[in-house]
Design a protein around this motif. Structure first.
Motif, PDB file in Angstrom:
ATOM      1  N   ALA A 344     -13.174  -5.823 -23.136  1.00  0.00           N
ATOM      2  CA  ALA A 344     -13.066  -5.416 -21.919  1.00  0.00           C
ATOM      3  C   ALA A 344     -12.023  -6.055 -21.023  1.00  0.00           C
ATOM      4  N   VAL A 345     -11.085  -6.657 -21.733  1.00  0.00           N
ATOM      5  CA  VAL A 345     -10.215  -7.590 -20.814  1.00  0.00           C
ATOM      6  C   VAL A 345      -8.750  -6.971 -20.833  1.00  0.00           C
ATOM      7  N   ILE A 346      -8.220  -7.034 -19.436  1.00  0.00           N
ATOM      8  CA  ILE A 346      -7.010  -6.346 -19.496  1.00  0.00           C
ATOM      9  C   ILE A 346      -5.796  -6.934 -20.288  1.00  0.00           C
ATOM     10  N   GLY A 347      -5.190  -6.139 -20.915  1.00  0.00           N
ATOM     11  CA  GLY A 347      -4.175  -6.487 -22.113  1.00  0.00           C
ATOM     12  C   GLY A 347      -4.555  -6.380 -23.423  1.00  0.00           C
ATOM     13  N   THR A 348      -6.022  -6.071 -23.756  1.00  0.00           N
ATOM     14  CA  THR A 348      -6.472  -6.157 -25.033  1.00  0.00           C
ATOM     15  C   THR A 348      -6.017  -4.953 -25.675  1.00  0.00           C
ATOM     16  N   GLU A 349      -5.451  -4.908 -26.926  1.00  0.00           N
ATOM     17  CA  GLU A 349      -5.056  -3.642 -27.809  1.00  0.00           C
ATOM     18  C   GLU A 349      -6.248  -3.072 -28.590  1.00  0.00           C
ATOM     19  N   VAL A 350      -6.475  -2.059 -28.548  1.00  0.00           N
ATOM     20  CA  VAL A 350      -7.391  -1.255 -29.114  1.00  0.00           C
ATOM     21  C   VAL A 350      -6.864   0.037 -29.822  1.00  0.00           C
ATOM     22  N   PHE A 351      -7.736   0.684 -30.886  1.00  0.00           N
ATOM     23  CA  PHE A 351      -7.062   1.739 -31.455  1.00  0.00           C
ATOM     24  C   PHE A 351      -8.027   2.895 -31.219  1.00  0.00           C
ATOM     25  N   ALA A 352      -7.358   4.144 -30.942  1.00  0.00           N
ATOM     26  CA  ALA A 352      -8.038   5.382 -30.929  1.00  0.00           C
ATOM     27  C   ALA A 352      -7.871   6.456 -32.025  1.00  0.00           C
ATOM     28  N   GLU A 353      -8.943   6.877 -32.505  1.00  0.00           N
ATOM     29  CA  GLU A 353      -8.858   7.803 -33.646  1.00  0.00           C
ATOM     30  C   GLU A 353      -8.712   9.078 -33.166  1.00  0.00           C
ATOM     31  N   VAL A 354      -7.506   9.860 -33.601  1.00  0.00           N
ATOM     32  CA  VAL A 354      -7.043  11.087 -33.310  1.00  0.00           C
ATOM     33  C   VAL A 354      -6.340  11.708 -34.160  1.00  0.00           C
ATOM     34  N   ARG A 355      -7.196  12.716 -34.610  1.00  0.00           N
ATOM     35  CA  ARG A 355      -6.778  13.489 -36.078  1.00  0.00           C
ATOM     36  C   ARG A 355      -6.434  12.628 -37.282  1.00  0.00           C
ATOM     37  N   GLY A 356      -7.333  11.531 -37.379  1.00  0.00           N
ATOM     38  CA  GLY A 356      -6.985  10.924 -38.854  1.00  0.00           C
ATOM     39  C   GLY A 356      -6.417   9.842 -38.303  1.00  0.00           C
ATOM     40  N   LYS A 357      -5.682   9.564 -37.332  1.00  0.00           N
ATOM     41  CA  LYS A 357      -4.662   8.439 -37.090  1.00  0.00           C
ATOM     42  C   LYS A 357      -5.115   7.472 -36.124  1.00  0.00           C
ATOM     43  N   LYS A 358      -5.075   6.246 -36.186  1.00  0.00           N
ATOM     44  CA  LYS A 358      -5.323   5.216 -35.499  1.00  0.00           C
ATOM     45  C   LYS A 358      -4.084   5.016 -34.309  1.00  0.00           C
ATOM     46  N   LEU A 359      -4.272   5.299 -32.953  1.00  0.00           N
ATOM     47  CA  LEU A 359      -3.240   5.041 -32.220  1.00  0.00           C
ATOM     48  C   LEU A 359      -3.670   4.140 -31.214  1.00  0.00           C
ATOM     49  N   PRO A 360      -2.681   3.113 -31.233  1.00  0.00           N
ATOM     50  CA  PRO A 360      -2.703   1.898 -30.280  1.00  0.00           C
ATOM     51  C   PRO A 360      -2.859   2.371 -28.732  1.00  0.00           C
ATOM     52  N   MET A 361      -3.661   1.629 -27.941  1.00  0.00           N
ATOM     53  CA  MET A 361      -3.897   1.769 -26.580  1.00  0.00           C
ATOM     54  C   MET A 361      -4.136   0.270 -26.304  1.00  0.00           C
TER      55      MET A 361
END
Length: 376
Positions: A344-361
Motif C-alpha cells: 500500500a505504497v504510492i507508486g507500487t505496481e500490482v496486477f488486477a485479473e480481468v477476464r483471465g488477463k493480468k492488467l497492470p495497475m
C-alpha cells in the motif's frame, strides 16, 4: 440478497418526476431508483463536474435525536467528536461494532434543538434498531418519514440555489441551516457525495416535486442518476458502504483515520467509549493492520471493476478491488480496493485479473480528481 419485485419496491416522492424525465429505473436498496436519464451516465457525470446536477437521495434515512444527552449518546456509538460539533455544522461519522468494524457511515448535523442524522438506505432499518437498542432515558429518536432529500452538486450549484435563497451563497463546506426554498422550510447543508461543491436539501415530501421542477428548470441543472453518482464519488475517493466499507473493515484499514478527531483518540479528553474502541485506538497507535484501502490507476484502457482480484508480480494474491470506473474526468480507469499493507505504497505496481488477463495497475493517492468543496 433477493431483490424485491417491482410491486414491492418503495418509491420516493420524486418517482413520477423521474419517469416523466425519461429515467431508466432500477431496484436499489429496496427502492425504485433512477440509474440514468436520456443524457446517459458519462454525460451526466461530466455535466455535474462542469455545471450542476440534481440527485434524488430520498431513499436515505433521515433521523432527529433530541434531548440534552443526544450528543453524548451519539459519542457512545461513533468514534468522532459529536459533543464539540458546533450548532450549524455537520460531520462525517461511522457506527462501529465490537470488533472495530464499520456498521454504516453517516452524517451528523447540529441543528441546535436536535441532531439531524442521515444514514445509508441499505442500512436504514438496522441503524434505527441499533440506535433504539441503546437509546438512554431523556434522548428521543424521531424517524423522519415525511421528507425527501435532494442533492444539488457541481461548480454552478451555489449560483443556482442562491437564486432561491441568497443566504446559501455564504455557507461553507459542512455548514447546515434551515432556509426557506419555494415557500417551504428546508434543512440545507453545504455538502454532498460527488467531490464537488454543492448542497443536500431535506424538503417536505409534498413539496419535493415542485422544488425539483424549479431547480431542473434552471439552465445549468440536469437530473443525474445513480450511475453517475457512483463514478463521481469514486473519482473523488469517497467510499460506498457495502462495497468499500463493511462490518469486517476497521476505520484504520479503510484509511479513515482523518475522521477520528484527537479528542476521541488515546490521550484525548474523551478517549474511546465507542464499540470496538480498544481495537481501533490500538490500530491508530501501532498502525498494525494487514490490509489498507488504496487508490488504483489502470495502466491500460480497460476499467477494473469491483470483485477483481489483485496480485503481485510473482502472481501471489494480495487483495481485491471494491469499486472501479472508467474515470470520465480522470481520463484513465480508476479503482479502489484493499491490499496487503506492504504493497500500500504510492507508486507500487500490482496486477488486477480481468477476464483471465493480468492488467497492470499503480497504487496512487486519492482523490483521482481534485475535490472542490467550498471552504470560503
Amino acid at each position: 440478497m433477493v431483490q424485491p419485485t417491482n410491486e414491492e419496491l418503495l418509491k420516493t416522492p420524486l418517482y413520477q418526476a423521474h419517469v416523466d424525465a425519461g429515467a431508466k429505473m432500477v431496484p436499489f436498496a429496496g427502492y425504485d431508483m433512477p440509474v440514468q436519464y436520456p443524457l446517459g451516465v458519462k454525460k451526466e457525470h461530466l455535466h455535474t463536474r462542469d455545471a450542476a446536477g440534481l440527485f434524488d437521495v430520498s431513499h436515505m434515512g433521515q433521523l432527529l435525536l433530541r434531548g440534552e444527552g443526544a450528543a453524548a449518546f451519539m459519542e457512545s456509538l461513533v468514534p468522532v467528536d459529536v459533543l464539540g460539533l458546533e450548532v450549524g455544522k455537520q460531520r462525517y461519522a461511522f457506527f462501529t461494532n465490537e470488533k472495530g468494524g464499520i456498521e454504516d457511515d453517516l452524517m451528523i448535523a447540529n441543528l441546535g434543538e436536535a441532531l439531524f442524522v442521515v444514514v445509508n438506505a441499505a442500512c436504514k432499518a438496522q441503524d434505527i434498531a441499533h440506535i433504539e437498542r441503546h437509546l438512554p432515558q431523556g434522548v428521543e429518536l424521531e424517524v423522519i418519514e415525511d421528507r425527501a432529500l435532494l442533492a444539488l452538486q457541481g461548480p454552478k450549484a451555489a449560483q443556482v440555489l442562491a437564486r432561491f435563497a441568497p443566504s446559501v451563497a455564504d455557507m461553507v463546506f459542512m455548514d447546515v441551516v434551515k432556509v426557506e426554498l419555494e415557500g417551504v422550510e428546508c434543512i440545507v447543508s453545504r455538502s454532498g457525495y460527488t467531490g464537488e461543491d454543492g448542497y443536500e436539501i431535506s424538503v417536505p415530501a409534498d413539496s419535493a416535486a415542485a422544488l425539483a421542477a424549479a431547480l431542473t428548470a434552471e439552465d445549468e441543472v440536469e437530473w443525474i442518476g445513480l450511475g453517475a453518482r457512483d463514478s463521481l464519488r469514486l473519482e473523488c475517493g469517497l467510499c460506498l458502504y457495502g462495497h468499500d466499507l463493511d462490518t469486517t473493515t476497521t476505520p484504520i484499514e479503510a484509511s479513515l483515520l482523518w475522521a477520528i478527531q484527537p479528542v476521541r483518540r488515546k490521550g484525548g479528553e474523551r478517549e474511546g467509549g465507542f464499540p470496538g474502541a480498544d481495537i481501533v485506538l490500538d490500530q491508530i497507535v501501532t498502525k498494525d493492520v494487514v490490509r489498507k484501502r488504496v487508490g488504483l490507476v489502470g495502466q491500460t484502457k480497460a476499467p477494473v471493476r469491483e470483485g477483481a482480484e489483485l496480485f503481485d508480480a510473482e502472481g501471489n494474491k494480495i487483495g481485491f478491488v471494491t469499486s472501479g470506473t472508467a474515470g470520465p474526468n480522470a481520463g484513465k480507469p480508476v479503482s479502489m480496493g484493499y491490499i496487503e499493507t506492504s504493497f500500500a505504497v504510492i507508486g507500487t505496481e500490482v496486477f488486477a485479473e480481468v477476464r483471465g488477463k493480468k492488467l497492470p495497475m499503480t497504487v496512487e493517492k486519492m482523490p483521482f480528481v481534485p475535490q472542490r468543496y467550498y471552504r470560503g
